[in-house]
Design a protein around this motif. Sequence first.
Motif, PDB file in Angstrom:
ATOM      1  N   VAL A 122       0.519  -0.974  -1.988  1.00 46.14           N
ATOM      2  CA  VAL A 122      -0.861  -1.279  -1.627  1.00 46.14           C
ATOM      3  C   VAL A 122      -1.771  -1.034  -2.819  1.00 46.14           C
ATOM      4  O   VAL A 122      -1.774   0.057  -3.400  1.00 46.14           O
ATOM      5  CB  VAL A 122      -1.331  -0.445  -0.414  1.00 46.14           C
ATOM      6  CG1 VAL A 122      -2.837  -0.624  -0.195  1.00 46.14           C
ATOM      7  CG2 VAL A 122      -0.583  -0.852   0.844  1.00 46.14           C
ATOM      8  N   GLN A 176      -5.075  -0.088  -3.618  1.00 46.00           N
ATOM      9  CA  GLN A 176      -6.127   0.561  -2.841  1.00 46.00           C
ATOM     10  C   GLN A 176      -7.510   0.017  -3.183  1.00 46.00           C
ATOM     11  O   GLN A 176      -8.390  -0.060  -2.304  1.00 46.00           O
ATOM     12  CB  GLN A 176      -6.086   2.082  -3.061  1.00 46.00           C
ATOM     13  CG  GLN A 176      -4.752   2.742  -2.734  1.00 46.00           C
ATOM     14  CD  GLN A 176      -4.364   2.656  -1.267  1.00 46.00           C
ATOM     15  OE1 GLN A 176      -5.168   2.299  -0.407  1.00 46.00           O
ATOM     16  NE2 GLN A 176      -3.114   2.999  -0.965  1.00 46.00           N
ATOM     17  N   GLY A 229      -7.625  -3.662  -1.716  1.00 44.91           N
ATOM     18  CA  GLY A 229      -7.294  -3.786  -0.295  1.00 44.91           C
ATOM     19  C   GLY A 229      -6.232  -4.821  -0.020  1.00 44.91           C
ATOM     20  O   GLY A 229      -6.304  -5.551   0.973  1.00 44.91           O
ATOM     21  N   ARG A 230      -5.242  -4.893  -0.900  1.00 45.23           N
ATOM     22  CA  ARG A 230      -4.157  -5.859  -0.745  1.00 45.23           C
ATOM     23  C   ARG A 230      -2.815  -5.137  -0.654  1.00 45.23           C
ATOM     24  O   ARG A 230      -2.560  -4.163  -1.350  1.00 45.23           O
ATOM     25  CB  ARG A 230      -4.127  -6.833  -1.930  1.00 45.23           C
ATOM     26  CG  ARG A 230      -5.363  -7.728  -2.030  1.00 45.23           C
ATOM     27  CD  ARG A 230      -5.397  -8.755  -0.908  1.00 45.23           C
ATOM     28  NE  ARG A 230      -6.527  -9.656  -1.007  1.00 45.23           N
ATOM     29  CZ  ARG A 230      -7.684  -9.492  -0.366  1.00 45.23           C
ATOM     30  NH1 ARG A 230      -7.867  -8.427   0.401  1.00 45.23           N
ATOM     31  NH2 ARG A 230      -8.645 -10.375  -0.480  1.00 45.23           N
ATOM     32  N   TYR A 231      -1.952  -5.667   0.219  1.00 42.91           N
ATOM     33  CA  TYR A 231      -0.596  -5.139   0.401  1.00 42.91           C
ATOM     34  C   TYR A 231       0.376  -6.165  -0.167  1.00 42.91           C
ATOM     35  O   TYR A 231       0.255  -7.376   0.094  1.00 42.91           O
ATOM     36  CB  TYR A 231      -0.347  -4.910   1.892  1.00 42.91           C
ATOM     37  CG  TYR A 231       1.085  -4.666   2.290  1.00 42.91           C
ATOM     38  CD1 TYR A 231       1.782  -3.548   1.869  1.00 42.91           C
ATOM     39  CD2 TYR A 231       1.760  -5.561   3.136  1.00 42.91           C
ATOM     40  CE1 TYR A 231       3.098  -3.323   2.255  1.00 42.91           C
ATOM     41  CE2 TYR A 231       3.067  -5.344   3.529  1.00 42.91           C
ATOM     42  CZ  TYR A 231       3.735  -4.220   3.089  1.00 42.91           C
ATOM     43  OH  TYR A 231       5.035  -4.005   3.465  1.00 42.91           O
ATOM     44  N   ALA A 266      -4.876  -5.940   3.545  1.00 42.99           N
ATOM     45  CA  ALA A 266      -4.504  -4.652   4.143  1.00 42.99           C
ATOM     46  C   ALA A 266      -5.554  -4.112   5.092  1.00 42.99           C
ATOM     47  O   ALA A 266      -5.333  -3.090   5.743  1.00 42.99           O
ATOM     48  CB  ALA A 266      -4.237  -3.624   3.038  1.00 42.99           C
ATOM     49  N   GLN A 267      -6.696  -4.779   5.193  1.00 46.51           N
ATOM     50  CA  GLN A 267      -7.730  -4.379   6.134  1.00 46.51           C
ATOM     51  C   GLN A 267      -7.585  -5.122   7.457  1.00 46.51           C
ATOM     52  O   GLN A 267      -7.647  -4.543   8.537  1.00 46.51           O
ATOM     53  CB  GLN A 267      -9.121  -4.656   5.556  1.00 46.51           C
ATOM     54  CG  GLN A 267     -10.290  -4.195   6.431  1.00 46.51           C
ATOM     55  CD  GLN A 267     -10.446  -2.686   6.465  1.00 46.51           C
ATOM     56  OE1 GLN A 267     -10.211  -2.010   5.459  1.00 46.51           O
ATOM     57  NE2 GLN A 267     -10.832  -2.146   7.615  1.00 46.51           N
ATOM     58  N   ASN A 288      -0.791   9.055   2.369  1.00 45.53           N
ATOM     59  CA  ASN A 288      -2.078   8.452   2.684  1.00 45.53           C
ATOM     60  C   ASN A 288      -3.151   9.530   2.755  1.00 45.53           C
ATOM     61  O   ASN A 288      -3.111  10.400   3.632  1.00 45.53           O
ATOM     62  CB  ASN A 288      -2.005   7.692   4.019  1.00 45.53           C
ATOM     63  CG  ASN A 288      -3.249   6.881   4.284  1.00 45.53           C
ATOM     64  OD1 ASN A 288      -4.303   7.417   4.617  1.00 45.53           O
ATOM     65  ND2 ASN A 288      -3.136   5.579   4.146  1.00 45.53           N
ATOM     66  N   SER A 325       0.863   2.256   2.580  1.00 44.58           N
ATOM     67  CA  SER A 325      -0.279   2.396   3.486  1.00 44.58           C
ATOM     68  C   SER A 325      -1.593   2.188   2.755  1.00 44.58           C
ATOM     69  O   SER A 325      -1.699   2.370   1.537  1.00 44.58           O
ATOM     70  CB  SER A 325      -0.261   3.777   4.140  1.00 44.58           C
ATOM     71  OG  SER A 325      -0.416   4.801   3.180  1.00 44.58           O
ATOM     72  N   SER A 326      -2.611   1.809   3.526  1.00 44.53           N
ATOM     73  CA  SER A 326      -3.952   1.580   3.005  1.00 44.53           C
ATOM     74  C   SER A 326      -4.824   2.797   3.265  1.00 44.53           C
ATOM     75  O   SER A 326      -4.926   3.262   4.400  1.00 44.53           O
ATOM     76  CB  SER A 326      -4.579   0.352   3.670  1.00 44.53           C
ATOM     77  OG  SER A 326      -5.970   0.303   3.427  1.00 44.53           O
ATOM     78  N   SER A 378      -8.178   1.389   5.390  1.00 41.71           N
ATOM     79  CA  SER A 378      -8.025   1.137   6.828  1.00 41.71           C
ATOM     80  C   SER A 378      -7.223   2.213   7.539  1.00 41.71           C
ATOM     81  O   SER A 378      -7.307   2.356   8.756  1.00 41.71           O
ATOM     82  CB  SER A 378      -7.350  -0.218   7.054  1.00 41.71           C
ATOM     83  OG  SER A 378      -6.009  -0.200   6.567  1.00 41.71           O
TER      84      SER A 378
END
Length: 361
Positions: free
Chosen positions: A47, A49, A52-54, A69-70, A288, A333-334, A337
């Motif tokens: 991720v 951070q 906001g992309r996985y 990722a949101q 996280n 993990s984000s 979110s």
Amino acid sequence: MRKFGRLGVALLVTAALTSAAGGADLKQIGSIKIPGEILANFDISFVDQEAGRYYLADRSNKAIDIFDAQNDTYLGRAGAFIGTIMKNGKVNNDVSGPNGVVIVGKEIWGGDGDSTLKIIDIGTQATTATISTGGTTRLDEMAYDAKDQVFIGVNNAEDPPFVTLISTQPDHKILGKITFADATDGAEQPAYNPDDGLFYESIPQLGKDPKHGGIAVIDPVAAKLIRIIPLENCHPAGLAFGPSGNFVLGCDANGKDMPAATTIMNAKSGAVVAVVAGIGGADMADYNAKNHQYYTASRSNPGGPVLGVIDADKNTLVQTIPIAGGTPHSVASSEASGHVFVPVGATAGGDGTIHVYAPVN
């Protein structure tokens, strides 16, 4: 804008910390379907951070898949990788790709099955560079030191395994190579420790004893091995830094040769600070900060695959969430979110989607 007094601010901060407590349970809130070939074979996930992309190394589609990722939605895929290679009717992971993936600025850095690093422009999705690490098998897990602009990638299927350190400056200069001569079962997930500016690398086994492994500590600037911290009864794979200078290890210990457990160590002292019983057989690990939790992708846990959830403040087990089939060995993990992503392949009863989890309110 609404204004708060000091007491009001203190209450808000206390409430925020309480809501983010590491003891909160997770629940599955959905799953993400992947277009193209059904997801049967995959590897590392990551991720970004800030954006906001996985990202997921999707061998079935020979590319890196990109997700929001949101909102937990598929956005597209990038790169041209080798894909899944079969040998005698079975997947040969040693030469398949993509494998590891990290984000460096506005680029995707992904490892392929032919010992090469592919650098992909996120905006155009074009491969801008291909760099050989000098092996004959896959470039696997990796990490990035943004401060010194150094990348580390692991050739874990070589005998002996080695890591390559590469500058992330435009010249992409190879800074050095470190071979682990005593590593007899590969080398696994590296992570960058911002507290001391060093890379930490899981070495599952040193010598002939499967119970004896270690953590290699590497200076990214000098491109040199500083020391190996000995470790017993873990057979470490995943590694992720959490609070207080601690890091969690995704121990492959699964109750057969050594007790199923997850180990948490302190980087400064080199000591084991906790052995979390009741969860083992893990590959990738994650931390996280929003949820105050460690996660383990425990595909070989006794009783079946699970997502392990550990309170990172107390170093205690919160949950083991069963996952049906699909060899779930990857987790990310984000921190925006609080969502946790676990790919589940379409094998052994798996559904070929990405399971999404979040703390129960």
